[in-house]
Motif scaffolding. Structure first.
Motif, PDB file in Angstrom:
ATOM      1  N   PRO A 160      53.952  74.199  43.699  1.00 21.75           N
ATOM      2  CA  PRO A 160      54.376  75.262  44.622  1.00 21.75           C
ATOM      3  C   PRO A 160      54.239  74.889  46.106  1.00 21.75           C
ATOM      4  CG  PRO A 160      52.936  76.151  42.936  1.00 21.75           C
ATOM      5  CD  PRO A 160      52.906  74.664  42.798  1.00 21.75           C
ATOM      6  N   THR A 161      53.323  73.997  46.445  1.00 19.11           N
ATOM      7  CA  THR A 161      53.091  73.689  47.866  1.00 19.11           C
ATOM      8  C   THR A 161      53.828  72.439  48.330  1.00 19.11           C
ATOM      9  OG1 THR A 161      51.062  72.512  47.273  1.00 19.11           O
ATOM     10  CG2 THR A 161      50.854  74.827  47.867  1.00 19.11           C
ATOM     11  N   ALA A 162      53.748  71.370  47.592  1.00 17.70           N
ATOM     12  CA  ALA A 162      54.359  70.101  48.009  1.00 17.70           C
ATOM     13  C   ALA A 162      55.362  69.674  46.948  1.00 17.70           C
ATOM     14  CB  ALA A 162      53.283  69.039  48.191  1.00 17.70           C
ATOM     15  N   THR A 163      56.551  70.195  47.037  1.00 15.48           N
ATOM     16  CA  THR A 163      57.512  70.076  45.950  1.00 15.48           C
ATOM     17  C   THR A 163      57.961  68.634  45.691  1.00 15.48           C
ATOM     18  OG1 THR A 163      58.300  72.255  46.593  1.00 15.48           O
ATOM     19  CG2 THR A 163      59.644  71.033  45.037  1.00 15.48           C
ATOM     20  N   VAL A 164      58.459  67.932  46.706  1.00 17.99           N
ATOM     21  CA  VAL A 164      59.054  66.606  46.490  1.00 17.99           C
ATOM     22  C   VAL A 164      57.999  65.600  46.039  1.00 17.99           C
ATOM     23  CG1 VAL A 164      60.270  64.703  47.602  1.00 17.99           C
ATOM     24  CG2 VAL A 164      60.884  67.054  48.145  1.00 17.99           C
ATOM     25  N   SER A 165      56.879  65.542  46.731  1.00 22.07           N
ATOM     26  CA  SER A 165      55.853  64.570  46.355  1.00 22.07           C
ATOM     27  C   SER A 165      55.242  64.893  44.997  1.00 22.07           C
ATOM     28  CB  SER A 165      54.763  64.504  47.420  1.00 22.07           C
ATOM     29  OG  SER A 165      54.115  65.749  47.536  1.00 22.07           O
ATOM     30  N   ALA A 166      55.094  66.175  44.693  1.00 16.83           N
ATOM     31  CA  ALA A 166      54.526  66.561  43.399  1.00 16.83           C
ATOM     32  C   ALA A 166      55.486  66.210  42.262  1.00 16.83           C
ATOM     33  CB  ALA A 166      54.210  68.042  43.382  1.00 16.83           C
ATOM     34  N   VAL A 167      56.774  66.418  42.476  1.00 19.85           N
ATOM     35  CA  VAL A 167      57.760  66.081  41.439  1.00 19.85           C
ATOM     36  C   VAL A 167      57.795  64.579  41.205  1.00 19.85           C
ATOM     37  CG1 VAL A 167      60.232  66.043  40.918  1.00 19.85           C
ATOM     38  CG2 VAL A 167      59.176  68.138  41.747  1.00 19.85           C
ATOM     39  N   LEU A 168      57.795  63.797  42.279  1.00 20.08           N
ATOM     40  CA  LEU A 168      57.810  62.340  42.132  1.00 20.08           C
ATOM     41  C   LEU A 168      56.536  61.845  41.452  1.00 20.08           C
ATOM     42  CD1 LEU A 168      59.383  61.233  45.523  1.00 20.08           C
ATOM     43  CD2 LEU A 168      60.447  61.304  43.265  1.00 20.08           C
ATOM     44  N   THR A 169      55.395  62.430  41.801  1.00 15.71           N
ATOM     45  CA  THR A 169      54.133  62.044  41.161  1.00 15.71           C
ATOM     46  C   THR A 169      54.140  62.408  39.691  1.00 15.71           C
ATOM     47  OG1 THR A 169      52.980  62.387  43.253  1.00 15.71           O
ATOM     48  CG2 THR A 169      51.631  62.285  41.280  1.00 15.71           C
ATOM     49  N   LEU A 170      54.662  63.571  39.365  1.00 17.40           N
ATOM     50  CA  LEU A 170      54.733  64.012  37.969  1.00 17.40           C
ATOM     51  C   LEU A 170      55.647  63.095  37.156  1.00 17.40           C
ATOM     52  CD1 LEU A 170      53.809  66.176  35.983  1.00 17.40           C
ATOM     53  CD2 LEU A 170      55.784  67.531  36.662  1.00 17.40           C
ATOM     54  N   ILE A 171      56.784  62.726  37.708  1.00 20.51           N
ATOM     55  CA  ILE A 171      57.705  61.818  37.008  1.00 20.51           C
ATOM     56  C   ILE A 171      57.061  60.451  36.808  1.00 20.51           C
ATOM     57  CG2 ILE A 171      59.889  60.556  37.239  1.00 20.51           C
ATOM     58  CD1 ILE A 171      61.019  63.090  38.585  1.00 20.51           C
ATOM     59  N   GLY A 172      56.383  59.952  37.838  1.00 18.30           N
ATOM     60  CA  GLY A 172      55.692  58.665  37.719  1.00 18.30           C
ATOM     61  C   GLY A 172      54.576  58.707  36.691  1.00 18.30           C
ATOM     62  N   ALA A 173      53.825  59.797  36.659  1.00 22.19           N
ATOM     63  CA  ALA A 173      52.740  59.922  35.684  1.00 22.19           C
ATOM     64  C   ALA A 173      53.292  59.977  34.262  1.00 22.19           C
ATOM     65  CB  ALA A 173      51.910  61.164  35.979  1.00 22.19           C
ATOM     66  N   ILE A 174      54.392  60.680  34.074  1.00 24.31           N
ATOM     67  CA  ILE A 174      54.990  60.764  32.736  1.00 24.31           C
ATOM     68  C   ILE A 174      55.525  59.402  32.295  1.00 24.31           C
ATOM     69  CG2 ILE A 174      56.938  61.737  31.443  1.00 24.31           C
ATOM     70  CD1 ILE A 174      56.481  64.328  33.063  1.00 24.31           C
ATOM     71  N   ALA A 175      56.177  58.682  33.200  1.00 22.13           N
ATOM     72  CA  ALA A 175      56.708  57.357  32.860  1.00 22.13           C
ATOM     73  C   ALA A 175      55.573  56.374  32.540  1.00 22.13           C
ATOM     74  CB  ALA A 175      57.559  56.824  34.011  1.00 22.13           C
ATOM     75  N   ALA A 176      54.514  56.400  33.345  1.00 17.55           N
ATOM     76  CA  ALA A 176      53.391  55.505  33.091  1.00 17.55           C
ATOM     77  C   ALA A 176      52.672  55.878  31.798  1.00 17.55           C
ATOM     78  CB  ALA A 176      52.428  55.541  34.272  1.00 17.55           C
ATOM     79  N   LEU A 177      52.550  57.170  31.527  1.00 15.84           N
ATOM     80  CA  LEU A 177      51.907  57.626  30.294  1.00 15.84           C
ATOM     81  C   LEU A 177      52.717  57.196  29.071  1.00 15.84           C
ATOM     82  CD1 LEU A 177      49.503  59.197  29.213  1.00 15.84           C
ATOM     83  CD2 LEU A 177      50.864  61.269  29.387  1.00 15.84           C
ATOM     84  N   ASN A 178      54.024  57.226  29.184  1.00 16.77           N
ATOM     85  CA  ASN A 178      54.893  56.759  28.107  1.00 16.77           C
ATOM     86  C   ASN A 178      54.651  55.274  27.832  1.00 16.77           C
ATOM     87  OD1 ASN A 178      56.922  56.647  26.210  1.00 16.77           O
ATOM     88  ND2 ASN A 178      58.536  56.347  27.725  1.00 16.77           N
ATOM     89  N   TRP A 179      54.541  54.466  28.874  1.00 13.47           N
ATOM     90  CA  TRP A 179      54.299  53.035  28.720  1.00 13.47           C
ATOM     91  C   TRP A 179      52.923  52.788  28.100  1.00 13.47           C
ATOM     92  CZ3 TRP A 179      50.781  49.461  30.375  1.00 13.47           C
ATOM     93  CH2 TRP A 179      51.126  48.124  30.180  1.00 13.47           C
ATOM     94  N   VAL A 180      51.909  53.527  28.551  1.00 15.15           N
ATOM     95  CA  VAL A 180      50.546  53.349  28.031  1.00 15.15           C
ATOM     96  C   VAL A 180      50.489  53.718  26.551  1.00 15.15           C
ATOM     97  CG1 VAL A 180      48.190  54.263  28.174  1.00 15.15           C
ATOM     98  CG2 VAL A 180      49.364  53.553  30.238  1.00 15.15           C
ATOM     99  N   CYS A 181      51.168  54.789  26.170  1.00  6.70           N
ATOM    100  CA  CYS A 181      51.180  55.175  24.750  1.00  6.70           C
ATOM    101  C   CYS A 181      51.879  54.116  23.896  1.00  6.70           C
ATOM    102  CB  CYS A 181      51.855  56.525  24.575  1.00  6.70           C
ATOM    103  SG  CYS A 181      50.856  57.889  25.183  1.00  6.70           S
ATOM    104  N   GLY A 182      52.940  53.528  24.417  1.00 11.35           N
ATOM    105  CA  GLY A 182      53.602  52.438  23.700  1.00 11.35           C
ATOM    106  C   GLY A 182      52.697  51.233  23.542  1.00 11.35           C
ATOM    107  N   ALA A 183      51.952  50.897  24.589  1.00  9.95           N
ATOM    108  CA  ALA A 183      51.002  49.786  24.504  1.00  9.95           C
ATOM    109  C   ALA A 183      49.907  50.089  23.496  1.00  9.95           C
ATOM    110  CB  ALA A 183      50.402  49.504  25.882  1.00  9.95           C
TER     111      ALA A 183
END
Length: 97
Positions: A59-82
């Protein structure tokens, strides 16, 4: 070529199929794989917490929060695959004993 039968008996596994040196190699690899699995679990927890923090900041920092959320999801996907790959490696190494 002459063979040293006494040395061959020392190196043989009791069932006569596996060599002691190969077992030591598998044992060392098994430790590395289990360490990697623990490291993947730790990374997954940290990335999940990062994703929750980014979700809370939406709600407060929309663009940076969305980019951080997308990066966290992508990295989490890679970690689960590993982690799943390391699980398969652990099963393959345990079958060698």
């Amino acid at each position: 070529m002459p063979t040293n039968k006494a040395a061959a008996r020392v190196l043989e596994h009791p069932n006569g199929q596996k060599r002691e040196l190969a077992q030591i190699h598998n044992h060392i690899l098994l430790h590395a794989v289990r360490f990697g699995k623990g490291f993947c679990k730790t990374c997954a927890v940290m990335l999940a917490l990062l994703g929750l923090a980014a979700l809370a900041a939406l709600p407060t920092a929309t663009v940076s929060a969305v980019l951080t959320l997308i990066g966290a999801i992508a990295a989490l996907n890679w970690v689960c695959g590993a982690w799943f790959t390391l699980c398969e490696m652990e099963v393959a190494l345990c079958a060698g004993f």
